[in-house]
Design an enzyme around this catalytic site. Structure first.
Site, PDB file in Angstrom:
ATOM      1  N   HIS A 186      -5.801  10.122 -11.300  1.00  0.00           N
ATOM      2  CA  HIS A 186      -6.937  10.037 -10.599  1.00  0.00           C
ATOM      3  C   HIS A 186      -7.925   9.191 -11.490  1.00  0.00           C
ATOM      4  CE1 HIS A 186      -6.046  13.807  -7.862  1.00  0.00           C
ATOM      5  NE2 HIS A 186      -5.812  12.754  -7.252  1.00  0.00           N
ATOM      6  N   GLU A 415       9.121   3.381  -1.096  1.00  0.00           N
ATOM      7  CA  GLU A 415       8.817   4.165  -2.225  1.00  0.00           C
ATOM      8  C   GLU A 415       9.803   5.056  -3.012  1.00  0.00           C
ATOM      9  OE1 GLU A 415       4.412   6.171  -1.278  1.00  0.00           O
ATOM     10  OE2 GLU A 415       5.770   5.997   0.469  1.00  0.00           O
ATOM     11  N   ASP A 439       4.889   5.322  -6.552  1.00  0.00           N
ATOM     12  CA  ASP A 439       5.949   6.473  -6.350  1.00  0.00           C
ATOM     13  C   ASP A 439       7.290   5.595  -6.600  1.00  0.00           C
ATOM     14  OD1 ASP A 439       5.016   8.736  -5.995  1.00  0.00           O
ATOM     15  OD2 ASP A 439       4.108   8.112  -3.905  1.00  0.00           O
ATOM     16  N   CYS A 486       1.529  -2.645  -2.409  1.00  0.00           N
ATOM     17  CA  CYS A 486      -0.035  -1.848  -2.364  1.00  0.00           C
ATOM     18  C   CYS A 486      -0.114  -1.017  -3.498  1.00  0.00           C
ATOM     19  CB  CYS A 486      -0.048  -1.292  -0.879  1.00  0.00           C
ATOM     20  SG  CYS A 486       1.106  -0.018  -0.765  1.00  0.00           S
TER      21      CYS A 486
END
Length: 561
Positions: A186, A415, A439, A486
């Site tokens: 984060h 992913e 991921d 992305c």
């Protein structure tokens, strides 16, 4: 002599200044026994402290906006978790003080998460921060957090909680360095959104003495201790040159010979749109819709609320491309009304599309909301499913989109390694692929993306990961369809060049990274990008791959200059 430490660079830029350390953690409260008659008073104290901390986190989120707001609101919900509060009340009822009851209840929940193999390590760090804030309030001691200073400084810490990172003042905090954390944590994501230079996973960061002058390179991950004045001047000159190059770079993403590579922005909601537009995003490559759902994890947002939020983003990019990811719940983004609480390995369980297929009413509501939000707008809407494993997944999602009356392109996120290896089959059902490199790295190397000790395996330069990206891009080219990236890999300018060489057709990243990528991409031809990609894939480690690409491209750029 200057000493250089090496961590993981997660946010571009150079910061030079004195070290200031994060405030000390809350001390463990004493295990004193209270009379039974005092239990109601202590329970009321605990409840009041929890409510105050939750309100503070929500207020911080409102000030920060964007992705930071969603993260902090999730922390506020964590503070008020009914099961945790019930455990606190039980402990107080048998003799614990309010602060000790909170401390022990959170410790028990923390141990439960850790025993699951640390798949929720990112949430463990957030949990620790919430606990510290509640206990500090109960004990009447200062909140742990960013130090007070009238002079600019470089912040050093074991780790940074989102509540601290979200409200960093970039006029005072020149950059930050943490001992823990990973490139997709984060705090790393928020640092990129803010444009603050940052290095994470730096061994020994907390041992660097207060007041030490350091130079932090958020691109390379290098942290120089006591650099000479000459070295400082050199770094500042390079930073100024880079800033000038960024200012001169504008327009759509393309290579020097005109090969178009659209540069898109990752957003979490309407609050992130201004930064995307300011940095010249050509559209949105990843609209993370789960942040809307995290506002209240007990129930899904209404269709009307979803329509309103989606339309605000769609309206900002007339004639542009907006790629929306359907709800990606589970693992480190649990929702009380959707995700099971007792999965042993949540990252490997029911998450993403699997969750949606088990809850078709939630998926249909979201898809209908997207269809309504796009009505009458010239925007090019594309909707993709998270965590697609095979052709059946892709087919089920495409059929759900059609049932919802969605007039858009349907896509699949890559992913999971199986999706990259069987991409051509998946493309028989959908119209585009989008590679979620965060991921994809996690599952390729069995390395939790939130664990700083595994940063080496989360590095998107790993040749095995580049091989999987190339496999998916080749499949898309063979089918005449698009394949974008992305994940945060797209925010690395050098890697963006290599991804272009691998055949990726668009790049989406945090808005602050777009000028860096645009400027770098414009230096090289498509053929040079391909040469760099070949060189990187021919190596055996992430370090070698980066060095090989850099060597190839340096030769080309010197010749051009």
């Amino acid at each position: 002599m200057t000493k250089t430490l090496r961590g993981v660079g997660v946010s571009h830029g150079v910061a030079i200044g004195q070290v200031r350390h994060m405030g000390t953690a809350v001390l463990e409260p004493p295990a004193t026994q209270i009379p039974t008659a005092d239990a109601p008073r202590e329970q009321a104290r605990a409840q009041a402290a929890v409510e105050a901390v939750a309100a503070d986190l929500t207020a911080r989120g409102n000030l920060a906006g964007g992705e930071a707001q969603a993260v902090l609101e999730a922390q506020a919900l964590m503070a008020q978790d009914p099961e945790l509060m019930a455990d606190v009340s039980r402990r107080i009822a048998v003799g614990s003080s309010a602060e000790r009851g909170v401390y022990d209840a959170f410790a028990a929940y923390r141990a439960l998460l850790a025993s699951a193999g640390e798949y929720l390590a990112g949430r463990v760090a957030d949990l620790d921060d919430v606990r510290n804030r509640i206990v500090a309030r109960l004990m009447g001691v200062p909140m742990p957090g960013v130090p007070d200073s009238d002079e600019p400084y470089v912040l050093f810490a074991r780790d940074l909680a989102p509540a601290d990172t979200a409200l960093l003042d970039p006029t005072l905090v020149l950059g930050f360095v943490t001992e823990e954390g990973g490139p997709t944590s984060h705090s790393a994501i928020l640092a990129r959104a803010m444009g603050v230079p940052a290095v994470v996973a730096l061994p020994g960061a907390t041992e660097v003495a207060e007041g030490t002058v350091v130079a932090v390179d958020g691109s390379s991950g290098d942290v120089l201790l006591e650099p000479s004045q000459e070295k400082q001047d050199e770094l500042r000159a390079a930073a100024a040159e880079r800033k000038a190059a960024l200012a001169a770079s504008s327009g759509p993403g393309r290579t020097s010979d005109g090969h178009r590579v659209p540069l898109l922005a990752n957003v979490g909601g309407p609050a992130d749109v201004p930064a995307a537009l300011e940095n010249g995003a050509e559209g949105v490559g990843l609209f993370r819709t789960e942040f809307l759902f995290l506002d209240d994890s007990a129930k899904a947002p209404s269709e009307e609320k979803q329509v309103e939020a989606y339309r605000k983003v769609l309206e900002a990019f007339p004639e542009g491309r907006v790629v929306v990811r359907a709800l990606d719940a589970g693992a480190d983004k649990p929702l009380d009304f959707l995700t099971p609480a007792d999965e042993p390995n949540p990252a490997l369980g029911v998450r993403g599309l699997r969750t949606l297929l088990e809850n078709p009413e939630v998926m249909q509501t979201q898809l209908r909301a997207l269809a309504r939000a796009a009505e009458g707008l010239p925007v090019h809407l594309e909707v993709m499913a998270p965590m697609v494993a095979d052709r059946k997944d892709a087919k089920d999602f495409a059929e759900a989109c059609r049932r919802a009356g969605l007039d858009a392109k349907f896509g699949a996120m890559v992913e999971i390694p199986s999706a990259a290896l069987r991409a051509r089959a998946i493309l028989q059902e959908v119209e585009f692929l989008s590679l979620g490199t965060n991921d994809l790295a996690q599952y390729t190397f069995a390395a939790d993306r939130q664990v700083g000790a595994l940063a080496r395996l989360q590095d998107p330069w790993q040749p095995a990961l580049l091989d999987l990206i190339a496999s998916a891009a080749d499949a898309a080219q063979a089918e005449g369809k698009s394949c974008g990236v992305c994940g945060e890999a797209a925010s690395d300018p050098l890697l963006a060049v290599v991804l272009t060489g691998l055949g990726v057709t668009s790049l989406s990243m945090g808005a602050a990274s777009i000028p860096y990528v645009r400027s770098t991409l414009a230096k090289y031809t498509l053929a040079q990008c391909r040469r760099a990609a070949e060189a990187a894939r021919a190596t055996d480690s992430a370090e070698e791959a980066r060095a090989a690409a850099q060597q190839v491209l340096s030769g080309f750029y010197v010749q051009r200059c």
